[in-house]
Scaffold this motif. Structure first.
Motif, PDB file in Angstrom:
ATOM      1  N   ALA A  34       0.850  -1.189   0.000  1.00 13.66           N
ATOM      2  CA  ALA A  34       0.000   0.000   0.000  1.00 13.66           C
ATOM      3  C   ALA A  34       0.886   1.240   0.000  1.00 13.66           C
ATOM      4  O   ALA A  34       2.023   1.197   0.464  1.00 13.66           O
ATOM      5  CB  ALA A  34      -0.911   0.017   1.225  1.00 13.66           C
ATOM      6  N   SER A  35       0.338   2.312  -0.529  1.00 16.86           N
ATOM      7  CA  SER A  35       1.028   3.597  -0.442  1.00 16.86           C
ATOM      8  C   SER A  35       0.055   4.609   0.150  1.00 16.86           C
ATOM      9  O   SER A  35      -1.164   4.452   0.051  1.00 16.86           O
ATOM     10  CB  SER A  35       1.536   4.060  -1.810  1.00 16.86           C
ATOM     11  OG  SER A  35       0.453   4.274  -2.689  1.00 16.86           O
ATOM     12  N   TYR A  36       0.618   5.638   0.776  1.00 17.06           N
ATOM     13  CA  TYR A  36      -0.195   6.633   1.483  1.00 17.06           C
ATOM     14  C   TYR A  36       0.287   8.030   1.135  1.00 17.06           C
ATOM     15  O   TYR A  36       1.483   8.255   0.936  1.00 17.06           O
ATOM     16  CB  TYR A  36      -0.081   6.443   2.997  1.00 17.06           C
ATOM     17  CG  TYR A  36      -0.665   5.143   3.471  1.00 17.06           C
ATOM     18  CD1 TYR A  36      -1.996   5.067   3.887  1.00 17.06           C
ATOM     19  CD2 TYR A  36       0.094   3.983   3.495  1.00 17.06           C
ATOM     20  CE1 TYR A  36      -2.544   3.874   4.310  1.00 17.06           C
ATOM     21  CE2 TYR A  36      -0.451   2.772   3.917  1.00 17.06           C
ATOM     22  CZ  TYR A  36      -1.763   2.735   4.323  1.00 17.06           C
ATOM     23  OH  TYR A  36      -2.311   1.553   4.739  1.00 17.06           O
ATOM     24  N   ILE A  37      -0.670   8.958   1.080  1.00 21.67           N
ATOM     25  CA  ILE A  37      -0.355  10.372   0.905  1.00 21.67           C
ATOM     26  C   ILE A  37      -1.125  11.135   1.986  1.00 21.67           C
ATOM     27  O   ILE A  37      -2.319  10.902   2.174  1.00 21.67           O
ATOM     28  CB  ILE A  37      -0.694  10.876  -0.514  1.00 21.67           C
ATOM     29  CG1 ILE A  37      -0.271  12.323  -0.670  1.00 21.67           C
ATOM     30  CG2 ILE A  37      -2.153  10.690  -0.835  1.00 21.67           C
ATOM     31  CD1 ILE A  37      -0.253  12.802  -2.099  1.00 21.67           C
ATOM     32  N   PRO A  38      -0.448  12.016   2.717  1.00 16.86           N
ATOM     33  CA  PRO A  38      -1.150  12.733   3.783  1.00 16.86           C
ATOM     34  C   PRO A  38      -2.126  13.761   3.211  1.00 16.86           C
ATOM     35  O   PRO A  38      -1.799  14.489   2.285  1.00 16.86           O
ATOM     36  CB  PRO A  38      -0.022  13.423   4.555  1.00 16.86           C
ATOM     37  CG  PRO A  38       1.070  13.596   3.548  1.00 16.86           C
ATOM     38  CD  PRO A  38       0.956  12.413   2.620  1.00 16.86           C
ATOM     39  N   LEU A  39      -3.317  13.790   3.778  1.00 16.19           N
ATOM     40  CA  LEU A  39      -4.322  14.781   3.394  1.00 16.19           C
ATOM     41  C   LEU A  39      -4.529  15.807   4.491  1.00 16.19           C
ATOM     42  O   LEU A  39      -4.769  16.972   4.214  1.00 16.19           O
ATOM     43  CB  LEU A  39      -5.650  14.099   3.058  1.00 16.19           C
ATOM     44  CG  LEU A  39      -5.608  13.060   1.938  1.00 16.19           C
ATOM     45  CD1 LEU A  39      -6.964  12.384   1.794  1.00 16.19           C
ATOM     46  CD2 LEU A  39      -5.157  13.699   0.638  1.00 16.19           C
ATOM     47  N   ILE A  61      -2.035  -1.891  -3.453  1.00 14.07           N
ATOM     48  CA  ILE A  61      -1.372  -2.372  -4.664  1.00 14.07           C
ATOM     49  C   ILE A  61      -2.039  -3.680  -5.088  1.00 14.07           C
ATOM     50  O   ILE A  61      -1.594  -4.769  -4.750  1.00 14.07           O
ATOM     51  CB  ILE A  61       0.143  -2.563  -4.424  1.00 14.07           C
ATOM     52  CG1 ILE A  61       0.749  -1.324  -3.776  1.00 14.07           C
ATOM     53  CG2 ILE A  61       0.857  -2.908  -5.723  1.00 14.07           C
ATOM     54  CD1 ILE A  61       0.542  -0.025  -4.524  1.00 14.07           C
ATOM     55  N   THR A  62      -3.147  -3.541  -5.795  1.00 13.62           N
ATOM     56  CA  THR A  62      -3.899  -4.663  -6.333  1.00 13.62           C
ATOM     57  C   THR A  62      -4.119  -4.401  -7.809  1.00 13.62           C
ATOM     58  O   THR A  62      -3.742  -3.345  -8.326  1.00 13.62           O
ATOM     59  CB  THR A  62      -5.264  -4.795  -5.615  1.00 13.62           C
ATOM     60  OG1 THR A  62      -5.990  -3.577  -5.781  1.00 13.62           O
ATOM     61  CG2 THR A  62      -5.081  -5.084  -4.133  1.00 13.62           C
ATOM     62  N   ASN A  63      -4.733  -5.334  -8.503  1.00 11.56           N
ATOM     63  CA  ASN A  63      -5.021  -5.133  -9.915  1.00 11.56           C
ATOM     64  C   ASN A  63      -6.524  -5.255 -10.117  1.00 11.56           C
ATOM     65  O   ASN A  63      -7.046  -6.366 -10.074  1.00 11.56           O
ATOM     66  CB  ASN A  63      -4.284  -6.149 -10.762  1.00 11.56           C
ATOM     67  CG  ASN A  63      -4.396  -5.836 -12.239  1.00 11.56           C
ATOM     68  OD1 ASN A  63      -4.865  -4.768 -12.627  1.00 11.56           O
ATOM     69  ND2 ASN A  63      -3.982  -6.773 -13.066  1.00 11.56           N
ATOM     70  N   PRO A  64      -7.254  -4.159 -10.316  1.00 14.66           N
ATOM     71  CA  PRO A  64      -6.785  -2.774 -10.352  1.00 14.66           C
ATOM     72  C   PRO A  64      -6.544  -2.239  -8.938  1.00 14.66           C
ATOM     73  O   PRO A  64      -7.059  -2.789  -7.959  1.00 14.66           O
ATOM     74  CB  PRO A  64      -7.949  -2.031 -11.016  1.00 14.66           C
ATOM     75  CG  PRO A  64      -9.155  -2.821 -10.635  1.00 14.66           C
ATOM     76  CD  PRO A  64      -8.706  -4.265 -10.551  1.00 14.66           C
ATOM     77  N   PRO A  65      -5.756  -1.165  -8.827  1.00 14.45           N
ATOM     78  CA  PRO A  65      -5.494  -0.569  -7.505  1.00 14.45           C
ATOM     79  C   PRO A  65      -6.791  -0.109  -6.835  1.00 14.45           C
ATOM     80  O   PRO A  65      -7.720   0.329  -7.500  1.00 14.45           O
ATOM     81  CB  PRO A  65      -4.601   0.629  -7.820  1.00 14.45           C
ATOM     82  CG  PRO A  65      -4.026   0.352  -9.165  1.00 14.45           C
ATOM     83  CD  PRO A  65      -5.060  -0.451  -9.893  1.00 14.45           C
ATOM     84  N   ILE A  66      -6.837  -0.232  -5.522  1.00 12.23           N
ATOM     85  CA  ILE A  66      -7.978   0.242  -4.737  1.00 12.23           C
ATOM     86  C   ILE A  66      -7.543   1.526  -4.043  1.00 12.23           C
ATOM     87  O   ILE A  66      -6.537   1.526  -3.323  1.00 12.23           O
ATOM     88  CB  ILE A  66      -8.423  -0.811  -3.707  1.00 12.23           C
ATOM     89  CG1 ILE A  66      -8.893  -2.074  -4.423  1.00 12.23           C
ATOM     90  CG2 ILE A  66      -9.516  -0.242  -2.795  1.00 12.23           C
ATOM     91  CD1 ILE A  66      -9.152  -3.248  -3.499  1.00 12.23           C
ATOM     92  N   ARG A  67      -8.304   2.598  -4.267  1.00 14.29           N
ATOM     93  CA  ARG A  67      -7.992   3.893  -3.650  1.00 14.29           C
ATOM     94  C   ARG A  67      -9.111   4.284  -2.702  1.00 14.29           C
ATOM     95  O   ARG A  67     -10.287   4.160  -3.036  1.00 14.29           O
ATOM     96  CB  ARG A  67      -7.818   4.959  -4.727  1.00 14.29           C
ATOM     97  CG  ARG A  67      -6.588   4.725  -5.568  1.00 14.29           C
ATOM     98  CD  ARG A  67      -6.417   5.810  -6.631  1.00 14.29           C
ATOM     99  NE  ARG A  67      -5.204   5.600  -7.379  1.00 14.29           N
ATOM    100  CZ  ARG A  67      -5.112   4.827  -8.460  1.00 14.29           C
ATOM    101  NH1 ARG A  67      -6.174   4.194  -8.910  1.00 14.29           N
ATOM    102  NH2 ARG A  67      -3.961   4.682  -9.088  1.00 14.29           N
ATOM    103  N   ARG A  68      -8.721   4.754  -1.523  1.00  8.42           N
ATOM    104  CA  ARG A  68      -9.713   5.199  -0.545  1.00  8.42           C
ATOM    105  C   ARG A  68      -9.085   6.179   0.430  1.00  8.42           C
ATOM    106  O   ARG A  68      -7.875   6.373   0.434  1.00  8.42           O
ATOM    107  CB  ARG A  68     -10.336   4.010   0.183  1.00  8.42           C
ATOM    108  CG  ARG A  68      -9.332   3.055   0.767  1.00  8.42           C
ATOM    109  CD  ARG A  68      -9.958   1.739   1.081  1.00  8.42           C
ATOM    110  NE  ARG A  68      -8.995   0.866   1.725  1.00  8.42           N
ATOM    111  CZ  ARG A  68      -9.277  -0.325   2.169  1.00  8.42           C
ATOM    112  NH1 ARG A  68     -10.499  -0.793   2.068  1.00  8.42           N
ATOM    113  NH2 ARG A  68      -8.370  -1.066   2.739  1.00  8.42           N
ATOM    114  N   VAL A  69      -9.918   6.795   1.255  1.00  9.22           N
ATOM    115  CA  VAL A  69      -9.466   7.735   2.275  1.00  9.22           C
ATOM    116  C   VAL A  69      -9.562   7.020   3.618  1.00  9.22           C
ATOM    117  O   VAL A  69     -10.559   6.358   3.913  1.00  9.22           O
ATOM    118  CB  VAL A  69     -10.325   9.019   2.277  1.00  9.22           C
ATOM    119  CG1 VAL A  69      -9.913   9.959   3.392  1.00  9.22           C
ATOM    120  CG2 VAL A  69     -10.218   9.718   0.924  1.00  9.22           C
TER     121      VAL A  69
END
Length: 92
Positions: A34-39, A61-69
């Motif tokens: 997983a990767s993270y960006i600070p909000l 990091i999946t196929n497709p990537p899963i993005r969430r807050v």
């Protein structure tokens, strides 16, 4: 006060307090999957060490990537930082 979260007046990530920025930079070193960006930096809490609380964007990091807050905490104890895995809470 011990155990209570001391809320930070959010002034943007470019103005994040140095101790919170250090926590963020060091906690994710070597993390895979997983990767993270600070909000938003929310504040800190004195417990068995210091917990720094953040809202972050997470990409799994999946196929497709899963993005969430997510809301998460980083613990500083004995001079080392680590992501508290069970603190990660999906909020969007």
């Amino acid at each position: 006060m011990f155990g209570q979260i001391e809320l930070e007046n959010f002034i943007g990530l470019t103005k994040m307090p140095q101790e919170a920025a250090s926590a963020w930079e060091d906690a994710f070193e070597g993390l895979v999957g997983a990767s993270y960006i600070p909000l938003a930096y929310l504040g800190k809490q004195q417990v068995n060490g210091t917990l720094y609380h953040f809202i972050a964007g997470q990409t799994l990091i999946t196929n497709p990537p899963i993005r969430r807050v997510v809301k998460l905490a980083i613990l500083k104890k004995d001079g080392e930082y680590r992501l508290v895995g069970d603190s990660i809470e999906v909020i969007a």
